[in-house]
Motif scaffolding. Structure first.
Motif, PDB file in Angstrom:
ATOM      1  N   ASP A  25       0.809  -1.231   0.000  1.00 33.72           N
ATOM      2  CA  ASP A  25       0.000   0.000   0.000  1.00 33.72           C
ATOM      3  C   ASP A  25       0.841   1.280   0.000  1.00 33.72           C
ATOM      4  N   ARG A  26       2.059   1.216  -0.463  1.00 34.05           N
ATOM      5  CA  ARG A  26       2.871   2.426  -0.641  1.00 34.05           C
ATOM      6  C   ARG A  26       2.812   2.819  -2.112  1.00 34.05           C
ATOM      7  N   ARG A  27       2.130   3.903  -2.398  1.00 29.93           N
ATOM      8  CA  ARG A  27       1.950   4.306  -3.789  1.00 29.93           C
ATOM      9  C   ARG A  27       3.274   4.747  -4.404  1.00 29.93           C
ATOM     10  N   LEU A  28       3.426   4.387  -5.676  1.00 26.24           N
ATOM     11  CA  LEU A  28       4.631   4.743  -6.418  1.00 26.24           C
ATOM     12  C   LEU A  28       4.244   5.369  -7.746  1.00 26.24           C
ATOM     13  N   VAL A  29       5.052   6.317  -8.201  1.00 26.28           N
ATOM     14  CA  VAL A  29       4.883   6.933  -9.506  1.00 26.28           C
ATOM     15  C   VAL A  29       5.844   6.241 -10.465  1.00 26.28           C
ATOM     16  N   VAL A  30       5.302   5.663 -11.539  1.00 29.58           N
ATOM     17  CA  VAL A  30       6.090   4.848 -12.457  1.00 29.58           C
ATOM     18  C   VAL A  30       6.104   5.497 -13.831  1.00 29.58           C
ATOM     19  N   ASP A  31       7.291   5.584 -14.402  1.00 31.47           N
ATOM     20  CA  ASP A  31       7.491   6.104 -15.747  1.00 31.47           C
ATOM     21  C   ASP A  31       8.247   5.042 -16.530  1.00 31.47           C
ATOM     22  N   ALA A  32       7.655   4.547 -17.640  1.00 35.04           N
ATOM     23  CA  ALA A  32       8.256   3.439 -18.384  1.00 35.04           C
ATOM     24  C   ALA A  32       8.379   3.792 -19.864  1.00 35.04           C
ATOM     25  N   PHE A  33       9.133   2.978 -20.577  1.00 34.43           N
ATOM     26  CA  PHE A  33       9.196   3.090 -22.028  1.00 34.43           C
ATOM     27  C   PHE A  33       9.295   1.691 -22.610  1.00 34.43           C
ATOM     28  N   ALA A  34       8.902   1.575 -23.892  1.00 36.07           N
ATOM     29  CA  ALA A  34       8.888   0.274 -24.559  1.00 36.07           C
ATOM     30  C   ALA A  34       9.581   0.391 -25.917  1.00 36.07           C
ATOM     31  N   ARG A  35      10.093  -0.737 -26.367  1.00 36.60           N
ATOM     32  CA  ARG A  35      10.638  -0.881 -27.714  1.00 36.60           C
ATOM     33  C   ARG A  35       9.758  -1.901 -28.442  1.00 36.60           C
ATOM     34  N   TYR A  36       9.290  -1.521 -29.633  1.00 37.54           N
ATOM     35  CA  TYR A  36       8.392  -2.403 -30.371  1.00 37.54           C
ATOM     36  C   TYR A  36       8.658  -2.266 -31.866  1.00 37.54           C
ATOM     37  N   ARG A  37       8.111  -3.200 -32.622  1.00 33.46           N
ATOM     38  CA  ARG A  37       8.206  -3.137 -34.083  1.00 33.46           C
ATOM     39  C   ARG A  37       6.923  -3.708 -34.673  1.00 33.46           C
ATOM     40  N   ILE A  38       6.647  -3.304 -35.911  1.00 36.29           N
ATOM     41  CA  ILE A  38       5.466  -3.808 -36.625  1.00 36.29           C
ATOM     42  C   ILE A  38       5.853  -5.159 -37.231  1.00 36.29           C
ATOM     43  N   SER A  39       5.329  -6.218 -36.667  1.00 34.70           N
ATOM     44  CA  SER A  39       5.692  -7.566 -37.110  1.00 34.70           C
ATOM     45  C   SER A  39       4.756  -8.090 -38.205  1.00 34.70           C
ATOM     46  N   ASP A  40       3.509  -7.648 -38.219  1.00 37.91           N
ATOM     47  CA  ASP A  40       2.522  -8.123 -39.197  1.00 37.91           C
ATOM     48  C   ASP A  40       1.790  -6.892 -39.739  1.00 37.91           C
ATOM     49  N   VAL A  41       2.186  -6.451 -40.937  1.00 35.61           N
ATOM     50  CA  VAL A  41       1.604  -5.216 -41.472  1.00 35.61           C
ATOM     51  C   VAL A  41       0.142  -5.399 -41.849  1.00 35.61           C
ATOM     52  N   VAL A  42      -0.240  -6.581 -42.249  1.00 38.21           N
ATOM     53  CA  VAL A  42      -1.645  -6.827 -42.609  1.00 38.21           C
ATOM     54  C   VAL A  42      -2.513  -6.681 -41.374  1.00 38.21           C
ATOM     55  N   LYS A  43      -2.149  -7.370 -40.310  1.00 42.75           N
ATOM     56  CA  LYS A  43      -2.915  -7.283 -39.068  1.00 42.75           C
ATOM     57  C   LYS A  43      -2.858  -5.864 -38.508  1.00 42.75           C
ATOM     58  N   PHE A  44      -1.720  -5.205 -38.661  1.00 45.70           N
ATOM     59  CA  PHE A  44      -1.562  -3.827 -38.181  1.00 45.70           C
ATOM     60  C   PHE A  44      -2.544  -2.906 -38.898  1.00 45.70           C
ATOM     61  N   ARG A  45      -2.633  -3.037 -40.232  1.00 45.82           N
ATOM     62  CA  ARG A  45      -3.552  -2.199 -41.006  1.00 45.82           C
ATOM     63  C   ARG A  45      -4.992  -2.481 -40.632  1.00 45.82           C
ATOM     64  N   GLN A  46      -5.306  -3.729 -40.458  1.00 43.17           N
ATOM     65  CA  GLN A  46      -6.674  -4.084 -40.105  1.00 43.17           C
ATOM     66  C   GLN A  46      -7.052  -3.582 -38.710  1.00 43.17           C
ATOM     67  N   ALA A  47      -6.050  -3.515 -37.800  1.00 45.95           N
ATOM     68  CA  ALA A  47      -6.335  -3.109 -36.425  1.00 45.95           C
ATOM     69  C   ALA A  47      -6.465  -1.601 -36.272  1.00 45.95           C
ATOM     70  N   VAL A  48      -5.596  -0.836 -36.930  1.00 45.44           N
ATOM     71  CA  VAL A  48      -5.575   0.609 -36.707  1.00 45.44           C
ATOM     72  C   VAL A  48      -6.112   1.403 -37.883  1.00 45.44           C
ATOM     73  N   GLY A  49      -6.269   0.775 -39.060  1.00 46.16           N
ATOM     74  CA  GLY A  49      -6.815   1.481 -40.219  1.00 46.16           C
ATOM     75  C   GLY A  49      -5.929   2.624 -40.642  1.00 46.16           C
ATOM     76  N   VAL A  50      -6.562   3.738 -40.965  1.00 45.70           N
ATOM     77  CA  VAL A  50      -5.811   4.903 -41.453  1.00 45.70           C
ATOM     78  C   VAL A  50      -5.126   5.657 -40.320  1.00 45.70           C
TER      79      VAL A  50
END
Length: 295
Positions: free
Chosen positions: A80-105
């Motif tokens: 129960d000790r609250r913490l402020v968290v700041d994170a970052f991620a590294r990602y890549r587009i692995s499936d462009v077809v699925k990516f287009r279908q998911a996010v569209g334009v």
């Protein structure tokens, strides 16, 4: 002349149509060929490719590893000790077809908004799980926690055509309103530890002083005892010598003791003595042949 006027525009139009049917895919990109919004072809290898002019269009996406900084969020671990968290991620587009279908334009911007929501949800879930305390998050065990966040986010991000490569917690701090209370608690703990150390030091110093005082008393007592023994032995030896001297020549012994008495009585520069005329004290000074014992 009339034929030339017809051929030149036709060649010009043909050149424009031919050029518009060509497109180039960079080695850092992936491309989709769309026809009226529908995916007709996928181009993942770099090089030159063709499409139907006007009817088809090409949409390109970055094939490199991209970076995403998440929003700063608050989490509550099991203690129960609250913490402020700041994170970052590294990602890549692995499936462009699925990516287009998911996010569209919406493209990458829309994908990152959804990925950020996934990451924040997983951060809250993992860091707020049972057996995970604020000390665990702030210790070296945070590496295993980041791996759990990455693995969970990777599963959820597959529906977007994304592959989460890595997740890191940049900062893990207490909220501003808790910093003063935490600092005061830490200061009180350090002051208590300092007081304990001072008390233990004083106790040790008292033990050392008591030991030293006892050693001094014991040493002085032993020295005084040895001195008394030595003085007693010396007095005994002196008395023995006197006794032997008295036994060997009583008259000389009496004379010697009288001289000692004169020395003590006439000590100093202004000595005064009051005695009767017939006193025997100065017999050895006024008589040529005194008797033994001063008689």
């Amino acid at each position: 002349m009339r034929k030339t006027a017809i051929i030149l525009p036709a060649l010009f139009v043909g050149a424009i149509v031919a050029l518009s049917s060509l497109y180039v895919v960079d080695e850092r990109e992936k491309a989709l060929v769309l026809q009226f919004g529908q995916i007709k072809a996928v181009k993942e290898e770099p090089g030159l490719a063709f499409k139907i002019p006007i009817i088809q269009e090409v949409v390109k996406y970055d094939d490199r590893i991209l970076s995403l900084d998440t929003d700063v969020i608050e989490v509550t671990p099991s203690d129960d000790r609250r913490l402020v968290v700041d994170a970052f991620a590294r990602y890549r587009i692995s499936d462009v077809v699925k990516f287009r279908q998911a996010v569209g334009v919406g493209g990458v911007r829309a994908a990152e908004d959804r990925l950020s929501s996934i990451l924040n949800a997983q951060i809250r879930e993992v860091l707020g799980a049972d057996q995970v305390t604020s000390d665990t998050i702030l210790s070296s065990d945070r590496g295993s926690l980041m791996l759990r966040i990455r693995d969970n986010a990777r599963v959820s991000a597959r529906s977007l055509g994304l592959d989460v490569v890595d997740v890191r917690l940049k900062q893990t701090n207490l909220p501003d309103q808790n910093l003063d209370a935490t600092f005061a608690r830490m200061r009180a703990e350090r002051e208590r530890e300092a007081a304990d150390e001072i008390a233990r030091g004083n106790e040790a110093a008292q033990r050392v002083r008591a030991t030293a005082d006892r050693t001094v008393v014991e040493t002085l007592s032993e020295a005084e005892r040895e001195a008394q023994v030595t003085r007693g032995e010396a007095d005994a030896e002196r008395n023995r010598v006197f006794a032997e001297a008295f036994g060997a020549d009583p008259e000389f012994f009496a004379f010697y003791r009288s001289l000692q008495a004169y020395q003590k009585a006439l000590k100093g520069n202004n000595s005064s003595m009051v005695m009767t005329p017939d006193s025997q004290f100065f017999n050895y000074l006024k008589s040529d042949a005194p008797e033994a014992g001063g008689n």
